[in-house]
Design a protein around this motif. Structure first.
Motif, PDB file in Angstrom:
ATOM      1  N   GLY A   1       0.800  -1.215   0.000  1.00 17.94           N
ATOM      2  CA  GLY A   1       0.000   0.000   0.000  1.00 17.94           C
ATOM      3  C   GLY A   1       0.837   1.271   0.000  1.00 17.94           C
ATOM      4  O   GLY A   1       0.335   2.356  -0.282  1.00 17.94           O
ATOM      5  N   SER A   2       2.142   1.140   0.310  1.00 20.88           N
ATOM      6  CA  SER A   2       3.020   2.310   0.317  1.00 20.88           C
ATOM      7  C   SER A   2       3.299   2.732  -1.125  1.00 20.88           C
ATOM      8  O   SER A   2       3.063   1.977  -2.061  1.00 20.88           O
ATOM      9  N   TRP A   3       3.833   3.936  -1.296  1.00 19.98           N
ATOM     10  CA  TRP A   3       4.097   4.413  -2.663  1.00 19.98           C
ATOM     11  C   TRP A   3       5.141   3.518  -3.337  1.00 19.98           C
ATOM     12  O   TRP A   3       5.049   3.234  -4.529  1.00 19.98           O
ATOM     13  N   PHE A   4       6.107   3.036  -2.555  1.00 22.80           N
ATOM     14  CA  PHE A   4       7.133   2.180  -3.141  1.00 22.80           C
ATOM     15  C   PHE A   4       6.540   0.826  -3.557  1.00 22.80           C
ATOM     16  O   PHE A   4       6.834   0.307  -4.636  1.00 22.80           O
ATOM     17  N   GLY A   5       5.676   0.294  -2.685  1.00 18.60           N
ATOM     18  CA  GLY A   5       5.020  -0.969  -3.006  1.00 18.60           C
ATOM     19  C   GLY A   5       4.151  -0.856  -4.242  1.00 18.60           C
ATOM     20  O   GLY A   5       4.141  -1.741  -5.102  1.00 18.60           O
ATOM     21  N   ARG A   6       3.425   0.269  -4.337  1.00 19.24           N
ATOM     22  CA  ARG A   6       2.586   0.518  -5.518  1.00 19.24           C
ATOM     23  C   ARG A   6       3.443   0.589  -6.782  1.00 19.24           C
ATOM     24  O   ARG A   6       3.072   0.071  -7.832  1.00 19.24           O
ATOM     25  N   LEU A   7       4.591   1.260  -6.642  1.00 23.81           N
ATOM     26  CA  LEU A   7       5.498   1.398  -7.785  1.00 23.81           C
ATOM     27  C   LEU A   7       5.991   0.022  -8.244  1.00 23.81           C
ATOM     28  O   LEU A   7       6.011  -0.287  -9.446  1.00 23.81           O
ATOM     29  N   VAL A   8       6.384  -0.810  -7.273  1.00 22.37           N
ATOM     30  CA  VAL A   8       6.860  -2.153  -7.598  1.00 22.37           C
ATOM     31  C   VAL A   8       5.749  -2.954  -8.275  1.00 22.37           C
ATOM     32  O   VAL A   8       5.962  -3.626  -9.290  1.00 22.37           O
ATOM     33  N   LEU A   9       4.543  -2.849  -7.720  1.00 15.77           N
ATOM     34  CA  LEU A   9       3.414  -3.603  -8.277  1.00 15.77           C
ATOM     35  C   LEU A   9       3.052  -3.098  -9.675  1.00 15.77           C
ATOM     36  O   LEU A   9       2.712  -3.895 -10.562  1.00 15.77           O
ATOM     37  N   PHE A  10       3.175  -1.774  -9.868  1.00 13.36           N
ATOM     38  CA  PHE A  10       2.913  -1.210 -11.193  1.00 13.36           C
ATOM     39  C   PHE A  10       3.944  -1.757 -12.198  1.00 13.36           C
ATOM     40  O   PHE A  10       3.584  -2.188 -13.304  1.00 13.36           O
ATOM     41  N   GLY A  11       5.196  -1.750 -11.789  1.00 10.49           N
ATOM     42  CA  GLY A  11       6.256  -2.290 -12.644  1.00 10.49           C
ATOM     43  C   GLY A  11       6.048  -3.768 -12.921  1.00 10.49           C
ATOM     44  O   GLY A  11       6.245  -4.238 -14.053  1.00 10.49           O
ATOM     45  N   TYR A  12       5.608  -4.480 -11.902  1.00  7.99           N
ATOM     46  CA  TYR A  12       5.348  -5.921 -12.067  1.00  7.99           C
ATOM     47  C   TYR A  12       4.212  -6.139 -13.062  1.00  7.99           C
ATOM     48  O   TYR A  12       4.290  -7.007 -13.929  1.00  7.99           O
ATOM     49  N   THR A  13       3.145  -5.341 -12.943  1.00  7.84           N
ATOM     50  CA  THR A  13       2.020  -5.447 -13.873  1.00  7.84           C
ATOM     51  C   THR A  13       2.481  -5.216 -15.309  1.00  7.84           C
ATOM     52  O   THR A  13       2.146  -5.975 -16.217  1.00  7.84           O
ATOM     53  N   TRP A  14       3.255  -4.134 -15.481  1.00  5.84           N
ATOM     54  CA  TRP A  14       3.727  -3.809 -16.827  1.00  5.84           C
ATOM     55  C   TRP A  14       4.628  -4.920 -17.375  1.00  5.84           C
ATOM     56  O   TRP A  14       4.482  -5.341 -18.523  1.00  5.84           O
ATOM     57  N   ALA A  15       5.554  -5.408 -16.538  1.00  8.52           N
ATOM     58  CA  ALA A  15       6.474  -6.455 -16.980  1.00  8.52           C
ATOM     59  C   ALA A  15       5.699  -7.706 -17.384  1.00  8.52           C
ATOM     60  O   ALA A  15       5.999  -8.344 -18.403  1.00  8.52           O
ATOM     61  N   LEU A  16       4.696  -8.043 -16.599  1.00  9.17           N
ATOM     62  CA  LEU A  16       3.894  -9.245 -16.878  1.00  9.17           C
ATOM     63  C   LEU A  16       3.165  -9.096 -18.210  1.00  9.17           C
ATOM     64  O   LEU A  16       3.185 -10.008 -19.050  1.00  9.17           O
ATOM     65  N   ILE A  17       2.545  -7.936 -18.419  1.00  9.83           N
ATOM     66  CA  ILE A  17       1.785  -7.728 -19.657  1.00  9.83           C
ATOM     67  C   ILE A  17       2.734  -7.637 -20.852  1.00  9.83           C
ATOM     68  O   ILE A  17       2.472  -8.213 -21.912  1.00  9.83           O
ATOM     69  N   HIS A  18       3.842  -6.938 -20.671  1.00 13.39           N
ATOM     70  CA  HIS A  18       4.808  -6.825 -21.771  1.00 13.39           C
ATOM     71  C   HIS A  18       5.355  -8.198 -22.153  1.00 13.39           C
ATOM     72  O   HIS A  18       5.463  -8.542 -23.329  1.00 13.39           O
ATOM     73  N   HIS A  19       5.718  -8.984 -21.152  1.00 10.87           N
ATOM     74  CA  HIS A  19       6.280 -10.314 -21.399  1.00 10.87           C
ATOM     75  C   HIS A  19       5.230 -11.210 -22.062  1.00 10.87           C
ATOM     76  O   HIS A  19       5.562 -12.037 -22.916  1.00 10.87           O
ATOM     77  N   MET A  20       3.972 -11.016 -21.663  1.00  6.85           N
ATOM     78  CA  MET A  20       2.882 -11.818 -22.255  1.00  6.85           C
ATOM     79  C   MET A  20       2.699 -11.465 -23.732  1.00  6.85           C
ATOM     80  O   MET A  20       2.615 -12.359 -24.593  1.00  6.85           O
ATOM     81  N   LEU A  21       2.648 -10.162 -24.029  1.00  7.65           N
ATOM     82  CA  LEU A  21       2.498  -9.740 -25.426  1.00  7.65           C
ATOM     83  C   LEU A  21       3.714 -10.174 -26.253  1.00  7.65           C
ATOM     84  O   LEU A  21       3.568 -10.622 -27.398  1.00  7.65           O
ATOM     85  N   GLY A  22       4.908 -10.051 -25.657  1.00 10.75           N
ATOM     86  CA  GLY A  22       6.111 -10.510 -26.345  1.00 10.75           C
ATOM     87  C   GLY A  22       6.063 -12.006 -26.617  1.00 10.75           C
ATOM     88  O   GLY A  22       6.482 -12.476 -27.675  1.00 10.75           O
ATOM     89  N   GLY A  23       5.530 -12.744 -25.655  1.00 16.92           N
ATOM     90  CA  GLY A  23       5.404 -14.188 -25.819  1.00 16.92           C
ATOM     91  C   GLY A  23       4.434 -14.538 -26.940  1.00 16.92           C
ATOM     92  O   GLY A  23       4.685 -15.458 -27.726  1.00 16.92           O
ATOM     93  N   ILE A  24       3.345 -13.781 -27.031  1.00 11.67           N
ATOM     94  CA  ILE A  24       2.370 -14.021 -28.115  1.00 11.67           C
ATOM     95  C   ILE A  24       3.032 -13.745 -29.462  1.00 11.67           C
ATOM     96  O   ILE A  24       2.817 -14.478 -30.432  1.00 11.67           O
ATOM     97  N   ARG A  25       3.875 -12.704 -29.514  1.00 11.39           N
ATOM     98  CA  ARG A  25       4.645 -12.417 -30.731  1.00 11.39           C
ATOM     99  C   ARG A  25       5.516 -13.621 -31.104  1.00 11.39           C
ATOM    100  O   ARG A  25       5.613 -14.007 -32.266  1.00 11.39           O
ATOM    101  N   HIS A  26       6.143 -14.209 -30.095  1.00  9.21           N
ATOM    102  CA  HIS A  26       6.984 -15.387 -30.356  1.00  9.21           C
ATOM    103  C   HIS A  26       6.152 -16.562 -30.863  1.00  9.21           C
ATOM    104  O   HIS A  26       6.617 -17.337 -31.698  1.00  9.21           O
ATOM    105  N   PHE A  27       4.929 -16.687 -30.329  1.00  8.82           N
ATOM    106  CA  PHE A  27       4.051 -17.767 -30.817  1.00  8.82           C
ATOM    107  C   PHE A  27       3.736 -17.576 -32.296  1.00  8.82           C
ATOM    108  O   PHE A  27       3.719 -18.538 -33.074  1.00  8.82           O
ATOM    109  N   ILE A  28       3.486 -16.321 -32.690  1.00 11.25           N
ATOM    110  CA  ILE A  28       3.191 -16.038 -34.103  1.00 11.25           C
ATOM    111  C   ILE A  28       4.401 -16.437 -34.960  1.00 11.25           C
ATOM    112  O   ILE A  28       4.260 -17.069 -36.001  1.00 11.25           O
TER     113      ILE A  28
END
Lengths: 127, 134
Positions: free
Chosen positions: B66-93
């Motif tokens: 809930g702290s600003w640092f925790g939120r930042l980490v979670l935001f980065g984690y969300t982005w990394a997860l989505i980016h890696h997922m989209l990148g993975g779909i690209r690899h599937f293609i």
């Protein structure tokens, strides 16, 4: 040794070890599984934002949520072990540190996997 | 067999030689987000273990996330997860032998970076609008 041949030319024609695609294949199978499972995680986190302890516990304690969590954990740690192995093999050149890194990678992935599985089961069985 | 690295062959050019292309950068970012998600599993493990341990342990986790640092980490984690997922779909293609044309590959790479940012922001908007809904 003044051999100018490439590593490929040295092994070409010797036949394959018949297991070269195993790593690649599991990487892709776990990747495919991770797509819906990660979407479940994201959707759950969105739904649970701001929820208190009892609510989160109740949501993730549902059998379907536990099953999805277990699948995510298994597929996820397997996938990340394979991926980190490739990173290590690319960048850690010296044989000793490479072997140590590869072993630590397995230990870390296993520890995360076991810890998460135990926690998910405990949440599910409600004790 | 002798160590192939001892052969006095010329080395291939490395990163600093090539002009940066979006496909190349996305390849690198795919690996970085993968490594980030690897470390991020510690957060997932902490969350689940805290939840399994009880309200007191969960309050500690909530204090961090809930702290600003925790939120930042979670935001980065969300982005990394989505980016890696989209990148993975690209690899599937690519695994199906499609999308290797330069234009298509560039478009998919831009789609990955833009899509990952847009989706991450949407997920966080959804998260904040769901705040306390359950």
């Amino acid at each position: 040794m003044a051999d100018m041949r490439t590593p490929l030319s040295r092994v070409i024609g010797l036949g394959s070890a018949k297991s070269g695609a195993h790593h690649f294949w599991l990487q892709r199978v776990t990747a495919a599984a991770n797509v819906p499972l990660a979407l479940f995680l994201i959707a759950s986190l969105v739904a649970l934002s701001g929820a208190d302890y009892a609510t989160v516990r109740g949501y993730l304690g549902h059998p379907l949520a536990v099953i999805a969590l277990l699948a995510l954990i298994l597929s996820g740690v397997w996938h990340m072990r394979l991926g980190m192995q490739v990173i290590i093999e690319d960048y850690v050149i010296a044989e000793g540190p490479k072997m140590l890194s590869l072993i630590l990678n397995i230990f870390f992935s296993a520890a995360i996997g076991i810890a998460c599985i135990y926690a998910a089961l405990k949440i599910g069985f409600g004790s | 067999m002798a160590d192939p690295r001892q052969a006095a062959r010329p080395l291939s050019p490395h990163l600093q030689i090539y002009r940066l292309t979006v496909t190349m950068v996305m390849s690198i970012v795919h690996r970085i987000t993968g490594a980030g998600l690897y470390a991020g599993t510690l957060l997932l493990a902490w969350w689940l273990i805290a939840l399994a341990s009880g309200p007191d342990a969960y309050a500690v986790f909530e204090g961090f996330i809930g702290s600003w640092f925790g939120r930042l980490v979670l935001f980065g984690y969300t982005w990394a997860l989505i980016h890696h997922m989209l990148g993975g779909i690209r690899h599937f293609i690519w695994d199906f032998g499609k999308g290797f044309e330069l234009r298509t590959a560039d478009l998919m790479a831009w789609g990955t970076v833009i899509g990952s940012v847009v989706l991450t922001v949407l997920v966080w908007i959804a998260g904040y609008s769901m705040m306390g809904a359950l």
